[in-house]
Design a protein around this motif. Structure first.
Motif, PDB file in Angstrom:
ATOM      1  N   ALA A  27     -13.104 -14.237 -24.752  1.00  0.00           N
ATOM      2  CA  ALA A  27     -14.191 -15.115 -24.314  1.00  0.00           C
ATOM      3  C   ALA A  27     -14.245 -16.398 -25.135  1.00  0.00           C
ATOM      4  CB  ALA A  27     -15.520 -14.377 -24.391  1.00  0.00           C
ATOM      5  N   ALA A  28     -14.004 -16.295 -26.425  1.00  0.00           N
ATOM      6  CA  ALA A  28     -14.136 -17.455 -27.307  1.00  0.00           C
ATOM      7  C   ALA A  28     -13.069 -18.517 -27.057  1.00  0.00           C
ATOM      8  CB  ALA A  28     -14.082 -17.012 -28.772  1.00  0.00           C
ATOM      9  N   THR A  29     -11.855 -18.067 -26.661  1.00  0.00           N
ATOM     10  CA  THR A  29     -10.744 -19.013 -26.532  1.00  0.00           C
ATOM     11  C   THR A  29     -10.228 -19.155 -25.106  1.00  0.00           C
ATOM     12  OG1 THR A  29      -9.083 -17.304 -26.942  1.00  0.00           O
ATOM     13  CG2 THR A  29      -9.957 -18.488 -28.877  1.00  0.00           C
ATOM     14  N   GLY A  30     -10.524 -18.189 -24.257  1.00  0.00           N
ATOM     15  CA  GLY A  30      -9.985 -18.190 -22.905  1.00  0.00           C
ATOM     16  C   GLY A  30      -8.522 -17.792 -22.862  1.00  0.00           C
ATOM     17  N   ARG A  31      -7.978 -17.374 -23.998  1.00  0.00           N
ATOM     18  CA  ARG A  31      -6.569 -17.006 -24.086  1.00  0.00           C
ATOM     19  C   ARG A  31      -6.380 -15.517 -23.801  1.00  0.00           C
ATOM     20  NH1 ARG A  31      -4.219 -19.368 -29.574  1.00  0.00           N
ATOM     21  NH2 ARG A  31      -2.321 -18.516 -28.663  1.00  0.00           N
ATOM     22  N   LEU A  32      -5.214 -15.201 -23.267  1.00  0.00           N
ATOM     23  CA  LEU A  32      -4.855 -13.819 -23.018  1.00  0.00           C
ATOM     24  C   LEU A  32      -4.595 -13.120 -24.343  1.00  0.00           C
ATOM     25  CD1 LEU A  32      -4.429 -12.213 -20.375  1.00  0.00           C
ATOM     26  CD2 LEU A  32      -1.997 -12.636 -20.644  1.00  0.00           C
ATOM     27  N   ALA A  33      -5.089 -11.901 -24.472  1.00  0.00           N
ATOM     28  CA  ALA A  33      -4.880 -11.111 -25.687  1.00  0.00           C
ATOM     29  C   ALA A  33      -4.164  -9.820 -25.317  1.00  0.00           C
ATOM     30  CB  ALA A  33      -6.208 -10.794 -26.368  1.00  0.00           C
ATOM     31  N   VAL A  34      -3.157  -9.466 -26.102  1.00  0.00           N
ATOM     32  CA  VAL A  34      -2.400  -8.235 -25.925  1.00  0.00           C
ATOM     33  C   VAL A  34      -2.610  -7.409 -27.183  1.00  0.00           C
ATOM     34  CG1 VAL A  34      -0.104  -7.245 -25.668  1.00  0.00           C
ATOM     35  CG2 VAL A  34      -0.678  -9.365 -24.487  1.00  0.00           C
ATOM     36  N   VAL A  35      -3.137  -6.195 -26.997  1.00  0.00           N
ATOM     37  CA  VAL A  35      -3.446  -5.332 -28.137  1.00  0.00           C
ATOM     38  C   VAL A  35      -2.725  -4.002 -27.961  1.00  0.00           C
ATOM     39  CG1 VAL A  35      -5.289  -4.188 -29.435  1.00  0.00           C
ATOM     40  CG2 VAL A  35      -5.723  -6.394 -28.325  1.00  0.00           C
ATOM     41  N   ASP A  36      -2.067  -3.559 -29.012  1.00  0.00           N
ATOM     42  CA  ASP A  36      -1.441  -2.251 -29.015  1.00  0.00           C
ATOM     43  C   ASP A  36      -2.169  -1.391 -30.035  1.00  0.00           C
ATOM     44  OD1 ASP A  36       0.586  -0.715 -27.741  1.00  0.00           O
ATOM     45  OD2 ASP A  36       1.739  -0.729 -29.595  1.00  0.00           O
ATOM     46  N   PHE A  37      -2.691  -0.251 -29.597  1.00  0.00           N
ATOM     47  CA  PHE A  37      -3.417   0.657 -30.486  1.00  0.00           C
ATOM     48  C   PHE A  37      -2.425   1.527 -31.244  1.00  0.00           C
ATOM     49  CE2 PHE A  37      -6.372   0.220 -26.812  1.00  0.00           C
ATOM     50  CZ  PHE A  37      -7.331  -0.524 -27.456  1.00  0.00           C
ATOM     51  N   LYS A  38      -2.693   1.743 -32.522  1.00  0.00           N
ATOM     52  CA  LYS A  38      -1.834   2.580 -33.358  1.00  0.00           C
ATOM     53  C   LYS A  38      -2.680   3.572 -34.138  1.00  0.00           C
ATOM     54  CE  LYS A  38       1.886   0.650 -32.069  1.00  0.00           C
ATOM     55  NZ  LYS A  38       2.651   1.365 -31.048  1.00  0.00           N
ATOM     56  N   THR A  39      -2.223   4.837 -34.159  1.00  0.00           N
ATOM     57  CA  THR A  39      -2.941   5.870 -34.899  1.00  0.00           C
ATOM     58  C   THR A  39      -2.313   6.126 -36.273  1.00  0.00           C
ATOM     59  OG1 THR A  39      -1.614   7.587 -33.821  1.00  0.00           O
ATOM     60  CG2 THR A  39      -3.732   7.027 -32.800  1.00  0.00           C
ATOM     61  N   ASP A  40      -1.250   5.398 -36.601  1.00  0.00           N
ATOM     62  CA  ASP A  40      -0.609   5.515 -37.913  1.00  0.00           C
ATOM     63  C   ASP A  40      -1.549   5.008 -39.008  1.00  0.00           C
ATOM     64  OD1 ASP A  40       1.341   5.416 -35.835  1.00  0.00           O
ATOM     65  OD2 ASP A  40       2.886   5.071 -37.320  1.00  0.00           O
ATOM     66  N   GLN A  41      -1.167   5.294 -40.239  1.00  0.00           N
ATOM     67  CA  GLN A  41      -1.888   4.743 -41.381  1.00  0.00           C
ATOM     68  C   GLN A  41      -1.743   3.221 -41.360  1.00  0.00           C
ATOM     69  OE1 GLN A  41      -3.747   6.544 -43.392  1.00  0.00           O
ATOM     70  NE2 GLN A  41      -4.349   4.834 -44.669  1.00  0.00           N
ATOM     71  N   PRO A  42      -2.834   2.481 -41.473  1.00  0.00           N
ATOM     72  CA  PRO A  42      -2.733   1.021 -41.462  1.00  0.00           C
ATOM     73  C   PRO A  42      -2.146   0.480 -42.766  1.00  0.00           C
ATOM     74  CG  PRO A  42      -5.000   1.695 -41.805  1.00  0.00           C
ATOM     75  CD  PRO A  42      -4.213   2.950 -41.559  1.00  0.00           C
ATOM     76  N   PRO A  43      -1.761  -0.789 -42.748  1.00  0.00           N
ATOM     77  CA  PRO A  43      -1.292  -1.399 -44.002  1.00  0.00           C
ATOM     78  C   PRO A  43      -2.380  -1.314 -45.066  1.00  0.00           C
ATOM     79  CG  PRO A  43      -0.900  -2.856 -42.144  1.00  0.00           C
ATOM     80  CD  PRO A  43      -1.754  -1.734 -41.645  1.00  0.00           C
ATOM     81  N   GLY A  44      -1.954  -1.189 -46.296  1.00  0.00           N
ATOM     82  CA  GLY A  44      -2.898  -1.140 -47.405  1.00  0.00           C
ATOM     83  C   GLY A  44      -3.347  -2.533 -47.812  1.00  0.00           C
ATOM     84  N   PRO A  45      -4.275  -2.601 -48.759  1.00  0.00           N
ATOM     85  CA  PRO A  45      -4.754  -3.893 -49.242  1.00  0.00           C
ATOM     86  C   PRO A  45      -3.604  -4.757 -49.744  1.00  0.00           C
ATOM     87  CG  PRO A  45      -6.098  -2.108 -50.109  1.00  0.00           C
ATOM     88  CD  PRO A  45      -4.909  -1.475 -49.433  1.00  0.00           C
ATOM     89  N   GLY A  46      -3.554  -5.989 -49.270  1.00  0.00           N
ATOM     90  CA  GLY A  46      -2.523  -6.924 -49.684  1.00  0.00           C
ATOM     91  C   GLY A  46      -1.193  -6.764 -48.969  1.00  0.00           C
ATOM     92  N   GLU A  47      -1.061  -5.739 -48.126  1.00  0.00           N
ATOM     93  CA  GLU A  47       0.184  -5.542 -47.382  1.00  0.00           C
ATOM     94  C   GLU A  47       0.121  -6.274 -46.047  1.00  0.00           C
ATOM     95  OE1 GLU A  47       1.991  -1.283 -48.652  1.00  0.00           O
ATOM     96  OE2 GLU A  47       0.289  -1.192 -47.267  1.00  0.00           O
ATOM     97  N   ARG A  48       1.271  -6.774 -45.625  1.00  0.00           N
ATOM     98  CA  ARG A  48       1.366  -7.456 -44.327  1.00  0.00           C
ATOM     99  C   ARG A  48       1.885  -6.480 -43.279  1.00  0.00           C
ATOM    100  NH1 ARG A  48       3.534 -12.442 -43.243  1.00  0.00           N
ATOM    101  NH2 ARG A  48       5.492 -11.365 -42.957  1.00  0.00           N
TER     102      ARG A  48
END
Length: 93
Positions: A27-48
């Motif tokens: 809504a804010a940008t009018g741009r298409l967004a593609v999201v992939d859901f992941k159930t894995d452990q997310p990156p930790g603090p400071g990790e990319r």
């Protein structure tokens, strides 16, 4: 949710198909967004996420390129990212 896509490879030798977990218009940008859901452990603090989950990053970027090739959005205009269910954080790639 689970938007099906199918697209021929550039040489038209193969048909690639898959399901994008979520496609929507921000809504804010009018741009298409593609999201992939992941159930894995997310990156930790400071990790990319590009470093910790490179295969997933490649996957969601491939979905974005496919949607662009199908004419659903101009090249480079799709916001793609991963949403890790463990922390609920959307990580744009």
């Amino acid at each position: 949710l689970e938007y099906p896509i199918a697209l021929a490879t550039p040489d038209e030798a193969k048909l690639v198909q898959g399901y994008v977990d979520l496609v929507g218009v921000r809504a804010a940008t009018g741009r298409l967004a593609v999201v992939d859901f992941k159930t894995d452990q997310p990156p930790g603090p400071g990790e990319r996420v590009e470093d910790t989950h490179a295969a997933y990053v490649a996957q969601v970027l491939a979905y974005a390129r496919a949607l662009e090739a199908l004419g659903l959005a101009p090249a480079g205009s799709i916001e793609a990212g991963l949403l890790f269910t463990a922390d609920g954080v959307f990580r744009r790639v």
